[in-house]
Write a protein that holds these residues in place. Structure first.
Motif, PDB file in Angstrom:
ATOM      1  N   THR A   1       0.865  -1.181   0.000  1.00 51.27           N
ATOM      2  CA  THR A   1       0.000   0.000   0.000  1.00 51.27           C
ATOM      3  C   THR A   1       0.900   1.227   0.000  1.00 51.27           C
ATOM      4  OG1 THR A   1      -1.728  -1.134   1.218  1.00 51.27           O
ATOM      5  CG2 THR A   1      -1.781   1.273   1.275  1.00 51.27           C
ATOM      6  N   ILE A   2       0.629   2.162  -0.897  1.00 50.68           N
ATOM      7  CA  ILE A   2       1.413   3.399  -0.969  1.00 50.68           C
ATOM      8  C   ILE A   2       0.525   4.572  -0.581  1.00 50.68           C
ATOM      9  CG2 ILE A   2       2.728   4.962  -2.487  1.00 50.68           C
ATOM     10  CD1 ILE A   2       4.173   2.319  -2.176  1.00 50.68           C
ATOM     11  N   ILE A   3       1.075   5.488   0.190  1.00 52.13           N
ATOM     12  CA  ILE A   3       0.361   6.715   0.539  1.00 52.13           C
ATOM     13  C   ILE A   3       1.187   7.886   0.012  1.00 52.13           C
ATOM     14  CG2 ILE A   3      -0.583   8.099   2.433  1.00 52.13           C
ATOM     15  CD1 ILE A   3      -0.373   5.278   3.997  1.00 52.13           C
ATOM     16  N   ALA A   4       0.592   8.656  -0.888  1.00 56.98           N
ATOM     17  CA  ALA A   4       1.329   9.764  -1.507  1.00 56.98           C
ATOM     18  C   ALA A   4       0.388  10.944  -1.723  1.00 56.98           C
ATOM     19  CB  ALA A   4       1.927   9.304  -2.840  1.00 56.98           C
ATOM     20  N   ASP A   5       0.969  12.086  -2.061  1.00 52.14           N
ATOM     21  CA  ASP A   5       0.144  13.279  -2.327  1.00 52.14           C
ATOM     22  C   ASP A   5      -0.593  13.156  -3.657  1.00 52.14           C
ATOM     23  OD1 ASP A   5       0.984  14.385   0.015  1.00 52.14           O
ATOM     24  OD2 ASP A   5       2.650  15.498  -0.891  1.00 52.14           O
TER      25      ASP A   5
END
Lengths: 350, 122
Positions: free
Chosen positions: A283-287
């Protein structure tokens, strides 16, 4: 004596008043009557859920669903005959719109940064495997080799708005479409003056905040799914308060089983076969949605160790789940995560 | 013995008003707790049915080519005429916030209200 009684009286009255204030505060903070205004739509072969907090949002929701649908059918889809990508794949060279071009450029940057772990020229290889059409046949190895040889993001030629593919090359924006839809949603919400919203495009999540503080909202709990084919319960929860995009790539969603082995849909462009890096999900969390989506695929293909440079370059946070049920969380979000599934263990990130 | 009572009538009224107000604020919080699971079935963007999931729930819903089964504290797609059958493979939903969808038939199911989390990434 009288003094003591007055003191007692003050204490009891104060307790009663404090009790009232505390319950009132709890009520207004949690606001059990205040449910999110939910809307449902369909686009990109996925369900879209839009939850708004405060106000009537039917119009914004309708705009959102139709714009995401247009994004798919007129621009990104490799199947829709009126899309720019379809036309590019058919003709081999195409002048792209000013809106589509930055998506291609940003995608190619991730292809390069990930050294081809993400490759948007994987089109014919992914059609060969046919995960989208529920095929359950392992393609012949010589066919895989042939289709693989057509892949290669570095072979694309860009000249102004004109994109030219190399011979037999086909673009597939499938790994990035939902993330791009979240970026589009962000623009629409911002233009419509939305205060807080939560958008899910087939499991890729946009948490949207207009940046102002509201007493009635203290952020969201975003659950990461347990990466099992027969268990879709929450694995862990991430608390988030600002605008972010969450994208997950896992081996549990599109797959088929053959001779006891599971073949999932995330292909390694280097081998032509499903990526095997000991991971169940990333899972990636980015702007940016495009970055979150692109990196979730790239990091799944690269494996945890090799993903670090990419995560740093894009200032993204990640949650890796490996086949031994270990969960690795990057430092930036470690404190915001709560494990919800006892079968998994959170490990120290080296 | 001439002892003045601890509270006068007006004090008792204040205390009672405070306690009642506290109760009014507290009750909804209590009733919205995790014990109530409600599954919502959405077809073509519209909510068509809400089912309360309790130990005694046993219901079958047939709608737009799919069969949804609510049994006990869980709900799942039992059958579908769609080609990929991803909905059937999604398995049972039993936690708040969980969802599954049959995209070709435009039917989805989710479990309402999540104290635990708001939405899930997958």
């Amino acid at each position: 004596m009288e003094k003591k009684e007055t003191k007692q009286k003050i204490v009891i009255l104060t307790v009663a008043i404090i009790l009232t204030i505390v319950t009132a505060v709890i009520f207004f903070v949690h606001d059990p009557f205040h449910e999110a205004d939910e809307h449902f739509g369909y686009a990109m072969g996925s369900e879209i859920v839009a939850c708004f907090y405060g106000g009537d949002n039917k119009e914004t929701a309708d705009t959102l669903f139709s714009e995401i649908n247009v994004l798919d059918t007129d621009m990104l889809s490799a199947k829709s005959e009126k899309s720019e990508i379809y036309s590019l794949n058919e003709k081999g060279s195409q002048q792209l719109s000013d809106e589509a071009l930055p998506y291609i450029n940003s995608s190619l940057e991730i292809c390069k940064a990930s050294q081809g772990a993400l490759d948007i020229t994987i089109g014919s290889l992914s059609s060969l495997w046919g995960f989208d059409s529920s095929s359950d046949i392992i393609p012949d190895s010589s066919l895989i080799e042939t289709e693989k040889s057509y892949c290669g993001y570095e072979k694309i030629v860009l000249d102004g708005n004109t994109v030219t593919l190399s011979e037999n090359q086909k673009l597939d924006m499938g790994a990035l479409g939902k993330g791009i839809a979240c970026d589009k949603a962000k623009d629409i919400l911002s233009a419509n003056g939305t205060k807080r919203a939560l958008i899910s495009v087939g499991g890729t999540i946009l948490t949207y905040s207009d940046g102002k503080d509201y007493y009635w909202h203290d952020g969201w709990g975003i659950a990461v799914r347990t990466p099992e084919t027969d268990d879709s319960s929450p694995l862990l929860r991430v608390h988030v308060t600002d605008t972010k995009v969450f994208s997950t790539s896992g081996d549990y969603e599109k797959y088929f089983k053959k001779d006891g082995k599971r073949y999932h849909h995330i292909l390694n462009p280097g081998t032509g076969y499903p990526a095997e890096t000991g991971l169940k999900s990333v899972t990636i969390i980015a702007d940016s949605g495009l970055v979150a989506d692109g990196l979730s695929t790239a990091c799944f293909v690269l494996g945890r160790e090799k993903s670090q440079a990419l995560l740093e370059q894009y200032n993204a946070e990640a949650i890796f789940v490996d086949k031994d049920n270990n969960v690795y969380i990057t430092d930036g979000i470690f404190g915001d995560c709560t494990l919800l599934n006892d079968a998994y263990t959170v490990k120290e990130y080296e | 013995m001439n002892k003045t009572p601890l509270f006068r009538k007006s004090d008792i009224i204040i205390i009672l008003v405070c306690l009642l107000t506290a109760l009014v604020f507290f009750l909804p919080t209590l009733f919205s707790s995790d014990r109530n699971l409600t599954a919502v079935i959405v077809a073509d963007g519209e909510t068509v049915k809400e089912i309360s999931l309790t130990d005694s729930t046993d219901e079958k819903i047939e709608i737009d080519g799919v069969v949804i089964k609510a049994q006990g504290r869980s709900i799942y797609f039992e059958d579908s005429d769609c080609p990929d059958r991803i909905c059937v493979r999604s398995g049972e939903l039993s936690s708040k916030g969980e969802s599954a969808a049959c995209v070709p038939n435009r039917v989805s199911v989710y479990i309402k209200g999540a104290d635990n989390f708001d939405i899930m990434t997958y």
